[in-house]
Write a protein that holds these residues in place. Structure first.
Motif, PDB file in Angstrom:
ATOM      1  N   THR A  64       0.829  -1.202   0.000  1.00 43.89           N
ATOM      2  CA  THR A  64       0.000   0.000   0.000  1.00 43.89           C
ATOM      3  C   THR A  64       0.862   1.249   0.000  1.00 43.89           C
ATOM      4  O   THR A  64       0.550   2.217  -0.690  1.00 43.89           O
ATOM      5  CB  THR A  64      -0.976   0.041   1.204  1.00 43.89           C
ATOM      6  N   ASP A  65       1.966   1.226   0.749  1.00 42.49           N
ATOM      7  CA  ASP A  65       2.876   2.378   0.747  1.00 42.49           C
ATOM      8  C   ASP A  65       3.440   2.626  -0.647  1.00 42.49           C
ATOM      9  O   ASP A  65       3.494   3.768  -1.104  1.00 42.49           O
ATOM     10  CB  ASP A  65       4.021   2.188   1.738  1.00 42.49           C
ATOM     11  N   ALA A  66       3.835   1.562  -1.335  1.00 45.11           N
ATOM     12  CA  ALA A  66       4.380   1.703  -2.688  1.00 45.11           C
ATOM     13  C   ALA A  66       3.320   2.240  -3.647  1.00 45.11           C
ATOM     14  O   ALA A  66       3.604   3.124  -4.464  1.00 45.11           O
ATOM     15  CB  ALA A  66       4.913   0.361  -3.188  1.00 45.11           C
TER      16      ALA A  66
ATOM     17  N   ALA B 205       0.189  12.400  -8.983  1.00 41.85           N
ATOM     18  CA  ALA B 205      -0.613  13.582  -8.664  1.00 41.85           C
ATOM     19  C   ALA B 205       0.258  14.831  -8.557  1.00 41.85           C
ATOM     20  O   ALA B 205      -0.137  15.912  -9.012  1.00 41.85           O
ATOM     21  CB  ALA B 205      -1.389  13.353  -7.374  1.00 41.85           C
ATOM     22  N   ASN B 206       1.434  14.703  -7.955  1.00 39.62           N
ATOM     23  CA  ASN B 206       2.343  15.845  -7.846  1.00 39.62           C
ATOM     24  C   ASN B 206       2.739  16.371  -9.218  1.00 39.62           C
ATOM     25  O   ASN B 206       2.863  17.584  -9.419  1.00 39.62           O
ATOM     26  CB  ASN B 206       3.592  15.483  -7.047  1.00 39.62           C
ATOM     27  N   ASP B 207       2.934  15.464 -10.172  1.00 38.88           N
ATOM     28  CA  ASP B 207       3.279  15.875 -11.542  1.00 38.88           C
ATOM     29  C   ASP B 207       2.117  16.600 -12.209  1.00 38.88           C
ATOM     30  O   ASP B 207       2.317  17.541 -12.962  1.00 38.88           O
ATOM     31  CB  ASP B 207       3.665  14.658 -12.388  1.00 38.88           C
ATOM     32  N   ARG B 208       0.905  16.164 -11.937  1.00 38.40           N
ATOM     33  CA  ARG B 208      -0.284  16.727 -12.586  1.00 38.40           C
ATOM     34  C   ARG B 208      -0.786  17.999 -11.913  1.00 38.40           C
ATOM     35  O   ARG B 208      -1.366  18.847 -12.557  1.00 38.40           O
ATOM     36  CB  ARG B 208      -1.422  15.706 -12.595  1.00 38.40           C
ATOM     37  N   PHE B 209      -0.603  18.083 -10.602  1.00 36.77           N
ATOM     38  CA  PHE B 209      -1.174  19.188  -9.836  1.00 36.77           C
ATOM     39  C   PHE B 209      -0.094  19.892  -9.023  1.00 36.77           C
ATOM     40  O   PHE B 209      -0.186  19.996  -7.798  1.00 36.77           O
ATOM     41  CB  PHE B 209      -2.284  18.677  -8.906  1.00 36.77           C
ATOM     42  N   SER B 210       0.918  20.384  -9.706  1.00 37.66           N
ATOM     43  CA  SER B 210       2.029  21.033  -9.007  1.00 37.66           C
ATOM     44  C   SER B 210       1.520  22.238  -8.225  1.00 37.66           C
ATOM     45  O   SER B 210       0.550  22.890  -8.596  1.00 37.66           O
ATOM     46  CB  SER B 210       3.109  21.446  -9.999  1.00 37.66           C
ATOM     47  N   GLY B 211       2.169  22.496  -7.109  1.00 39.23           N
ATOM     48  CA  GLY B 211       1.779  23.591  -6.249  1.00 39.23           C
ATOM     49  C   GLY B 211       0.816  23.182  -5.150  1.00 39.23           C
ATOM     50  O   GLY B 211       0.467  23.978  -4.299  1.00 39.23           O
ATOM     51  N   HIS B 212       0.382  21.925  -5.175  1.00 39.49           N
ATOM     52  CA  HIS B 212      -0.555  21.426  -4.165  1.00 39.49           C
ATOM     53  C   HIS B 212       0.061  20.257  -3.397  1.00 39.49           C
ATOM     54  O   HIS B 212      -0.663  19.408  -2.871  1.00 39.49           O
ATOM     55  CB  HIS B 212      -1.863  20.976  -4.822  1.00 39.49           C
ATOM     56  N   ASP B 213       1.374  20.246  -3.323  1.00 48.16           N
ATOM     57  CA  ASP B 213       2.076  19.116  -2.706  1.00 48.16           C
ATOM     58  C   ASP B 213       1.636  18.860  -1.270  1.00 48.16           C
ATOM     59  O   ASP B 213       1.484  17.705  -0.861  1.00 48.16           O
ATOM     60  CB  ASP B 213       3.582  19.336  -2.752  1.00 48.16           C
ATOM     61  N   ASP B 214       1.429  19.926  -0.497  1.00 46.20           N
ATOM     62  CA  ASP B 214       1.041  19.754   0.906  1.00 46.20           C
ATOM     63  C   ASP B 214      -0.333  19.101   1.035  1.00 46.20           C
ATOM     64  O   ASP B 214      -0.541  18.211   1.868  1.00 46.20           O
ATOM     65  CB  ASP B 214       1.088  21.072   1.659  1.00 46.20           C
ATOM     66  N   LYS B 215      -1.264  19.481   0.188  1.00 48.87           N
ATOM     67  CA  LYS B 215      -2.607  18.892   0.220  1.00 48.87           C
ATOM     68  C   LYS B 215      -2.565  17.439  -0.248  1.00 48.87           C
ATOM     69  O   LYS B 215      -3.255  16.575   0.301  1.00 48.87           O
ATOM     70  CB  LYS B 215      -3.565  19.692  -0.646  1.00 48.87           C
TER      71      LYS B 215
ATOM     72  N   ARG C 257      -2.582  11.597   0.935  1.00 51.95           N
ATOM     73  CA  ARG C 257      -1.840  10.335   0.918  1.00 51.95           C
ATOM     74  C   ARG C 257      -1.755   9.769   2.332  1.00 51.95           C
ATOM     75  O   ARG C 257      -1.962   8.579   2.559  1.00 51.95           O
ATOM     76  CB  ARG C 257      -0.439  10.556   0.335  1.00 51.95           C
ATOM     77  N   ASP C 258      -1.476  10.630   3.311  1.00 51.30           N
ATOM     78  CA  ASP C 258      -1.371  10.180   4.697  1.00 51.30           C
ATOM     79  C   ASP C 258      -2.715   9.670   5.217  1.00 51.30           C
ATOM     80  O   ASP C 258      -2.761   8.672   5.948  1.00 51.30           O
ATOM     81  CB  ASP C 258      -0.863  11.315   5.592  1.00 51.30           C
ATOM     82  N   ALA C 259      -3.803  10.336   4.854  1.00 52.12           N
ATOM     83  CA  ALA C 259      -5.136   9.901   5.281  1.00 52.12           C
ATOM     84  C   ALA C 259      -5.454   8.527   4.706  1.00 52.12           C
ATOM     85  O   ALA C 259      -5.996   7.655   5.413  1.00 52.12           O
ATOM     86  CB  ALA C 259      -6.179  10.919   4.855  1.00 52.12           C
ATOM     87  N   LEU C 260      -5.118   8.316   3.433  1.00 47.45           N
ATOM     88  CA  LEU C 260      -5.352   7.005   2.828  1.00 47.45           C
ATOM     89  C   LEU C 260      -4.487   5.948   3.493  1.00 47.45           C
ATOM     90  O   LEU C 260      -4.941   4.823   3.741  1.00 47.45           O
ATOM     91  CB  LEU C 260      -5.055   7.050   1.325  1.00 47.45           C
ATOM     92  N   ASP C 261      -3.244   6.295   3.803  1.00 44.46           N
ATOM     93  CA  ASP C 261      -2.340   5.344   4.432  1.00 44.46           C
ATOM     94  C   ASP C 261      -2.862   4.908   5.796  1.00 44.46           C
ATOM     95  O   ASP C 261      -2.714   3.757   6.185  1.00 44.46           O
ATOM     96  CB  ASP C 261      -0.941   5.943   4.557  1.00 44.46           C
ATOM     97  N   ASP C 262      -3.512   5.828   6.508  1.00 48.49           N
ATOM     98  CA  ASP C 262      -4.090   5.488   7.806  1.00 48.49           C
ATOM     99  C   ASP C 262      -5.211   4.467   7.663  1.00 48.49           C
ATOM    100  O   ASP C 262      -5.458   3.681   8.581  1.00 48.49           O
ATOM    101  CB  ASP C 262      -4.628   6.728   8.509  1.00 48.49           C
TER     102      ASP C 262
END
Length: 61
Positions: A24-26, A35-45, A50-55
């Motif tokens: 799941t981490d991978a 997503a970072n490549d597609r939506f640059s500037g929103h890395d923090d969101k 990603r962290d919420a899904l990992d939980d």
């Protein structure tokens, strides 16, 4: 490919790895990179998402 198609593709990929923390981490890392490549500037969101899904995925022990 629309957003709905991407969501469905992600759901399919995650359903195959749920319960295995390494897998799941991978998968989440790969999705976040995409997503970072597609939506640059929103890395923090994207990181928060990603962290919420990992939980919710991975080892439940």
């Amino acid at each position: 490919m629309g957003i709905g198609d991407m969501v469905n593709k992600g759901k399919d990929a995650l359903s195959n790895v749920t319960g295995d923390e390494q897998k799941t981490d991978a998968a989440l890392d790969k999705g976040q990179d995409f997503a970072n490549d597609r939506f640059s500037g929103h890395d923090d969101k994207l990181q928060k998402g990603r962290d919420a899904l990992d939980d919710r995925l991975g080892d439940k022990n």
